[in-house]
Scaffold this active site. Structure first.
Site, mmCIF file in Angstrom:
data_model
loop_
_atom_site.group_PDB
_atom_site.id
_atom_site.type_symbol
_atom_site.label_atom_id
_atom_site.label_comp_id
_atom_site.label_asym_id
_atom_site.label_seq_id
_atom_site.Cartn_x
_atom_site.Cartn_y
_atom_site.Cartn_z
ATOM 1 N N CYS A 243 0.797 -1.223 0.000
ATOM 2 C CA CYS A 243 0.000 0.000 0.000
ATOM 3 C C CYS A 243 0.829 1.272 0.000
ATOM 4 O O CYS A 243 0.290 2.358 -0.200
ATOM 5 C CB CYS A 243 -0.940 0.006 1.202
ATOM 6 S SG CYS A 243 -2.095 -1.375 1.226
ATOM 7 N N HIS A 322 12.538 1.027 5.024
ATOM 8 C CA HIS A 322 12.336 -0.377 4.661
ATOM 9 C C HIS A 322 12.847 -1.264 5.789
ATOM 10 O O HIS A 322 14.008 -1.189 6.175
ATOM 11 C CB HIS A 322 13.077 -0.704 3.368
ATOM 12 C CG HIS A 322 12.512 -1.878 2.618
ATOM 13 N ND1 HIS A 322 12.299 -3.105 3.207
ATOM 14 C CD2 HIS A 322 12.112 -2.009 1.325
ATOM 15 C CE1 HIS A 322 11.794 -3.940 2.307
ATOM 16 N NE2 HIS A 322 11.667 -3.307 1.165
ATOM 17 N N HIS A 406 -1.807 19.604 6.981
ATOM 18 C CA HIS A 406 -2.758 18.545 6.652
ATOM 19 C C HIS A 406 -2.038 17.201 6.670
ATOM 20 O O HIS A 406 -0.853 17.106 6.323
ATOM 21 C CB HIS A 406 -3.403 18.780 5.276
ATOM 22 C CG HIS A 406 -4.005 20.143 5.130
ATOM 23 N ND1 HIS A 406 -5.207 20.480 5.693
ATOM 24 C CD2 HIS A 406 -3.555 21.257 4.491
ATOM 25 C CE1 HIS A 406 -5.491 21.744 5.408
ATOM 26 N NE2 HIS A 406 -4.501 22.238 4.684
ATOM 27 N N HIS A 410 -2.533 6.796 5.353
ATOM 28 C CA HIS A 410 -3.099 5.685 4.586
ATOM 29 C C HIS A 410 -4.291 5.067 5.307
ATOM 30 O O HIS A 410 -4.190 4.675 6.478
ATOM 31 C CB HIS A 410 -2.030 4.635 4.341
ATOM 32 C CG HIS A 410 -2.557 3.323 3.852
ATOM 33 N ND1 HIS A 410 -3.356 3.210 2.734
ATOM 34 C CD2 HIS A 410 -2.415 2.061 4.348
ATOM 35 C CE1 HIS A 410 -3.678 1.943 2.556
ATOM 36 N NE2 HIS A 410 -3.122 1.225 3.523
ATOM 37 N N HIS A 439 -14.309 5.379 5.205
ATOM 38 C CA HIS A 439 -15.753 5.184 5.276
ATOM 39 C C HIS A 439 -16.378 5.160 3.882
ATOM 40 O O HIS A 439 -17.211 4.307 3.574
ATOM 41 C CB HIS A 439 -16.383 6.293 6.121
ATOM 42 C CG HIS A 439 -17.866 6.168 6.296
ATOM 43 N ND1 HIS A 439 -18.782 6.702 5.395
ATOM 44 C CD2 HIS A 439 -18.606 5.556 7.257
ATOM 45 C CE1 HIS A 439 -20.003 6.428 5.815
ATOM 46 N NE2 HIS A 439 -19.930 5.741 6.931
ATOM 47 N N ASN A 443 -10.383 0.698 1.934
ATOM 48 C CA ASN A 443 -8.936 0.699 1.741
ATOM 49 C C ASN A 443 -8.660 0.491 0.251
ATOM 50 O O ASN A 443 -8.779 -0.622 -0.268
ATOM 51 C CB ASN A 443 -8.297 -0.423 2.567
ATOM 52 C CG ASN A 443 -6.779 -0.456 2.454
ATOM 53 O OD1 ASN A 443 -6.193 0.200 1.596
ATOM 54 N ND2 ASN A 443 -6.139 -1.232 3.319
#
Length: 511
Positions: A243, A322, A406, A410, A439, A443
């Site tokens: 993702c 990573h 802001h 994710h 919502h 995802n």
């Protein structure tokens, strides 16, 4: 976000722990100095710029205070010091050349587009459970587990699943997976090209990321074929990166834009669900079914100075972390077969702890690049007292509200957003975009951070000079951040994902 026990019962316990009980580690713990050093390494890499700018300002200020007689006397003095003039000029030319050659080229985000599926692909909870039951692949325990996950997930009833999953029985074929990919990618690209008036032939760099669906020819080749892109285009197809791959794709495009002058780069981020729905009963592999939904984004980047006037944002920083060298981190999000040889993505019970460690490393590296001096002094004073003088005190966690206006976290799941809000000491408004994206769209993997940015724009909150922090997690295990600066008071683009529904948000999605 992108090992259960020895039995179905134990697997169920694992799944529930992952989604509901596991928490991120408290960041008020030891902070490794090597990651602080890494952040300052990035800072010092721009040392020439930091040194030259004050010198130039001093010269300009001093020159502005001189009167004509002073300038004439200076000229007469220089006439009799030709060697000094030549040496100073040589230093000036050399310094200017080094500065121009080494400074990174600005990368502008001209515009972006997010996919909104047709209404017939909506999957409200009752329909989702009905379709799951009718497949005949799930036992009662698995169905009840999925129902509980849905209720607590933070998803609403307007998310989308691909057309193949609406059929009874589902038909997850290669052809239907291609159709899903084409609908999403071509949908966002058509909208992007229409909004920016950029011709496909003008695109010099194309980066596509999709973790679980990598056909031959590649997804990037599909786009080249559809839009008849030029033959010398630099195209890349990133797979299996989870993702957070959207930020990785932006970073790759940024590096390529440093080398290739006056060109456009398009970054397409998506995930394909059709062939990656899990039809088994292992609880840790059922959670992705409940969270992942159809979505995608396309981003137009440019290194052309002329595009600054119309661009929405400028890319400021990208920091990538990573943790794949650690075996637990490597296997915490793992595609595999269950005992019945059905393929799915298994989520480890250590996922939240590993995500927390990756996040801590990432923000420790990012901090020196973005935080004001006052926050850095407080952070380093406590770090020195703890490290050198062995004083027992809690580390100072910097206030990132002072660095960013802001936050686009994710939308991996409600528990992830809850814990980040708590650990980073954010206000509800800071995570509103993430909660509402989860919502409304679920995802959507690597594209979720763009739905969140679109939400902020649709609410009219983005002002010139505001800084945005996009942060995403992915298999491997990775945590990646991108920082953008708004170049104007940003308005939502035409045919945005929140068009016609933004007035209904925010909603109370906490049950």
């Amino acid at each position: 976000m992108d090992g259960g026990g020895n039995s179905t019962e134990n697997s169920g316990t694992v799944g529930v722990q992952i989604q509901l009980c596991r928490r991120l580690p408290d960041f008020l713990q030891s902070v490794k100095l090597k990651y602080v050093k890494l952040g300052y390494h990035y800072l010092v890499s721009n040392l020439i710029t930091l040194c030259l700018v004050p010198i130039m300002l001093i010269i300009i200020i001093e020159a502005s205070q001189k009167n004509p007689d002073d300038i004439r006397q200076l000229w007469l003095h220089l006439q009799y010091n030709l060697v000094s003039v030549i040496i100073c000029s040589a230093f000036f030319v050399f310094g200017s050349t080094v500065y121009i050659m080494t400074r990174p080229r600005p990368v502008y985000l001209v515009d972006y587009s997010c996919y909104r599926a047709p209404e017939n692909l909506k999957a409200p909870f009752h329909l989702f459970m009905e379709r799951s039951r009718l497949t005949g692949d799930f036992d009662e325990s698995s169905l009840e587990f999925q129902r509980k996950i849905l209720v607590r997930s933070g998803l609403g009833n307007d998310t989308y699943v691909p057309e193949a999953m609406h059929l009874i029985p589902p038909q997850p074929s290669m052809q239907s997976a291609r159709e899903e990919a084409q609908q999403v990618m071509f949908g966002v690209l058509d909208n992007l090209f229409a909004n920016t008036n950029v011709k496909p032939k003008d695109i010099g760099i194309l980066v596509v990321n999709c973790s679980l669906f990598n056909p031959t020819p590649s997804l990037s080749a599909m786009i080249v074929n559809k839009y008849k892109l030029r033959g010398n285009i630099l195209s890349f197809n990133l797979g299996g990166m989870g993702c957070s791959a959207g930020v990785i794709a932006v970073d790759l495009a940024k590096d390529l834009l440093q080398v290739h002058r006056k060109t456009y780069a398009v970054v397409v981020s998506t995930e394909n669900i059709t062939q990656n729905w899990y039809f088994g009963n292992k609880k840790s592999m059922l959670i992705p079914n409940c969270l992942f939904r159809v979505g995608g984004s396309a981003v137009l980047l440019s290194n052309k100075s002329a595009d600054r006037r119309r661009a929405k944002y400028k890319l400021v920083h990208v920091v990538r972390t990573h943790k794949g060298a650690d075996d637990k981190a490597f296997r915490c999000v793992y595609q595999e077969q269950d005992d019945a040889r059905k393929i799915g993505v298994s989520l480890s019970k250590d996922l939240m702890a590993i995500a927390g460690g990756a996040l801590k490393t990432n923000i420790t590296t990012l901090g020196p690049l973005v935080l004001p001096v006052s926050e850095q002094l407080l952070f380093f004073s406590t770090l020195i007292l703890r490290t050198l003088f062995k004083m027992k005190m809690r580390p100072y966690i910097p206030n990132f509200n002072l660095a960013f206006d802001h936050f686009c976290i994710h939308a991996g799941g409600r528990a992830v957003i809850d814990e980040l809000e708590k650990n980073l000491q954010l206000l509800p408004v800071h995570v509103e975009a993430s909660r509402m994206t989860l919502h409304r769209f679920g995802n959507t993997s690597s594209s979720s951070i763009w739905y969140e940015l679109a939400y902020t724009e649709a609410k009219g909150r983005m002002r010139r000079g505001h800084r945005v922090w996009q942060i995403a997690f992915g298999s491997g295990f990775k945590c990646n951040s991108a920082v953008w600066e708004a170049l104007q008071n940003v308005k939502p683009s035409c045919n945005g994902p929140w068009e016609d529904c933004i007035d209904s948000y925010p909603v109370n999605c906490i049950s």
